[in-house]
Design an enzyme around this catalytic site. Structure first.
Site, PDB file in Angstrom:
ATOM      1  N   TYR A 191       9.992 -87.027  25.426  1.00 48.52           N
ATOM      2  CA  TYR A 191      10.433 -85.706  25.576  1.00 48.52           C
ATOM      3  C   TYR A 191      11.940 -85.785  25.940  1.00 48.52           C
ATOM      4  O   TYR A 191      12.453 -86.280  26.735  1.00 48.52           O
ATOM      5  CB  TYR A 191       9.581 -85.010  26.890  1.00 48.52           C
ATOM      6  CG  TYR A 191      10.212 -83.755  27.078  1.00 48.52           C
ATOM      7  CD1 TYR A 191       9.912 -82.321  26.471  1.00 48.52           C
ATOM      8  CD2 TYR A 191      11.116 -83.705  28.372  1.00 48.52           C
ATOM      9  CE1 TYR A 191      10.336 -81.230  26.989  1.00 48.52           C
ATOM     10  CE2 TYR A 191      11.751 -82.460  28.449  1.00 48.52           C
ATOM     11  CZ  TYR A 191      11.234 -81.054  28.079  1.00 48.52           C
ATOM     12  OH  TYR A 191      11.725 -80.083  28.316  1.00 48.52           O
ATOM     13  N   GLU A 244      15.795 -78.443  23.490  1.00 50.66           N
ATOM     14  CA  GLU A 244      14.592 -79.059  23.702  1.00 50.66           C
ATOM     15  C   GLU A 244      13.892 -79.569  22.252  1.00 50.66           C
ATOM     16  O   GLU A 244      13.766 -79.274  21.384  1.00 50.66           O
ATOM     17  CB  GLU A 244      13.495 -78.230  24.336  1.00 50.66           C
ATOM     18  CG  GLU A 244      12.309 -79.039  24.595  1.00 50.66           C
ATOM     19  CD  GLU A 244      10.943 -78.320  25.206  1.00 50.66           C
ATOM     20  OE1 GLU A 244      11.171 -78.076  26.288  1.00 50.66           O
ATOM     21  OE2 GLU A 244      10.336 -77.552  24.667  1.00 50.66           O
TER      22      GLU A 244
END
Length: 379
Positions: free
Chosen positions: A102, A190
């Protein structure tokens, strides 16, 4: 402002962030053609909507034949995911994943600086990871005067990878993401997940971006991506009429003059057990046309079953407001209960003018709040 995954990937590609091969499709036939063009054994059909949780909702499906891809596209197109109807899908090549990570860059309110967030637990709900295993998330604040320096990018890369080959790739990706974040006035960039493939390369197989609405005038390419939801369209219409409006999903519509009073009104409704439907600041005018526009805005929300009008008469006199309300409601046909609280200049005269009308008049802010909540509960 939010954009779709395929739009975010387009920006990623412009800045040199490696992404999977993909095609945007609006019909099952287009999805099958995309699968053929990809030439891969397996492909993923992903719903394109402005919300998360697509996978859990059945909006992400893997297929290994034209028949499967068509069936998946047929099932996903038209699907409702958290109130969003899917009208397009992204058909992407399925990649051979060795590990998932992530990565995000966002504005940290505490430090008032950009922050890069990293985790070796990618591909999962990052909020769940943060809640259950916060030690798995690394946060690094970026000095905006220095930007994403080489040494900071390397520090961040070593938080995820041990192999120097992956670190070298990650440094380039992190620096590109930061440049994209700054140059496009983003509030969030993101990748979840950033994947390590079996061949040792890194790739972003999902992409998410949100932007600062106040900076859109500087970025025509970003503004072109704007696809307002039904709520956002209403907010735009309100702004065009000079109102500040935000939908909150409750049942008690609020019409107030002044942002501070509007916030206090919503707090009061919550305190007494009700649910405010909106924030609506109409300003200081007692113009009947403005009140009509505001009421139409409130009543366009099907969840509103009661309206609370809370007016402080400073420069604008309460008797003028009462007169404007009476004139306005001669043209508005509704069975929704209207509770009015007037205070300030000529408040007694204003209340007297409303006596005997179909309005419910509150003698104080607390009284009006209680009456609005009671009426809402009774409906």
């Amino acid at each position: 402002m939010k954009i779709h995954e395929y739009q975010a990937k387009s920006f990623f590609e412009q800045y040199g962030v490696p992404v999977d091969r993909h095609f945007l499709c609006r019909t099952p036939d287009e999805a099958v053609e995309a699968y053929r063009r990809l030439g891969s054994v397996k492909a993923v059909v992903k719903a394109q909507v402005h919300t998360g949780g697509r996978g859990k909702a059945g909006g992400v499906k893997l297929g290994s034949s034209e028949e499967e891809i068509r069936r998946n596209a047929e099932q996903i197109l038209g699907m409702d995911i958290k109130g969003f109807t899917v009208d397009r899908v992204l058909v992407s090549e399925a990649v051979d994943i060795a590990a998932e990570y992530y990565v995000s860059i966002l504005v940290d309110r505490r430090s008032k600086c950009p922050m890069i967030m990293l985790s070796r637990s990618g591909g999962m709900d990052i909020e769940q990871v943060a809640r259950e295993t916060p030690d798995r998330i690394v946060k690094l604040v970026v000095d905006p005067l220095l930007g994403m320096t080489d040494y900071m990018a390397r520090e961040a890369a070593y938080k995820l990878f041990d192999d120097k080959a992956q670190v070298s790739q990650a440094v380039k990706i992190f620096k590109a993401l930061y440049r994209l974040f700054v140059e496009k006035d983003a509030s969030l960039v993101e990748i979840n997940p950033l994947v390590l493939l079996r061949d040792g390369t890194l790739r972003a197989i999902d992409a998410k971006m949100t932007f600062d609405d106040n900076a859109l005038f500087r970025h025509a390419d970003v503004a072109d991506c704007f696809e307002p939801t039904a709520e956002e369209k209403v907010e735009q219409e309100a702004k065009a009429k000079g109102f500040s409006y935000v939908n909150l999903g409750g049942k008690i519509g609020c019409m107030v003059n002044g942002a501070g009073l509007a916030m206090a009104t919503m707090d009061m409704i919550k305190l007494y057990g009700g649910e405010p439907a909106n924030f609506l600041d109409i300003g200081g005018s007692s113009n009947p046309e403005k009140i009509v526009d505001a009421m139409h805005l409130l009543l366009s929300d099907k969840h509103v079953n009661t309206v609370l009008i809370n007016i402080f008469g400073g420069i604008t006199r309460c008797d003028d407001v009462a007169k404007g309300l009476i004139e306005a409601f001669q043209t508005i046909q509704t069975d929704v209960p209207i509770v009015i609280r007037l205070t300030g200049t000529n408040e007694e005269e204003g209340r007297a003018m409303l006596h005997g009308t179909h309005f419910t008049v509150g003698t104080s802010m607390a009284d009006a709040g209680h009456k609005a909540v009671e009426l809402s509960r009774a409906r």
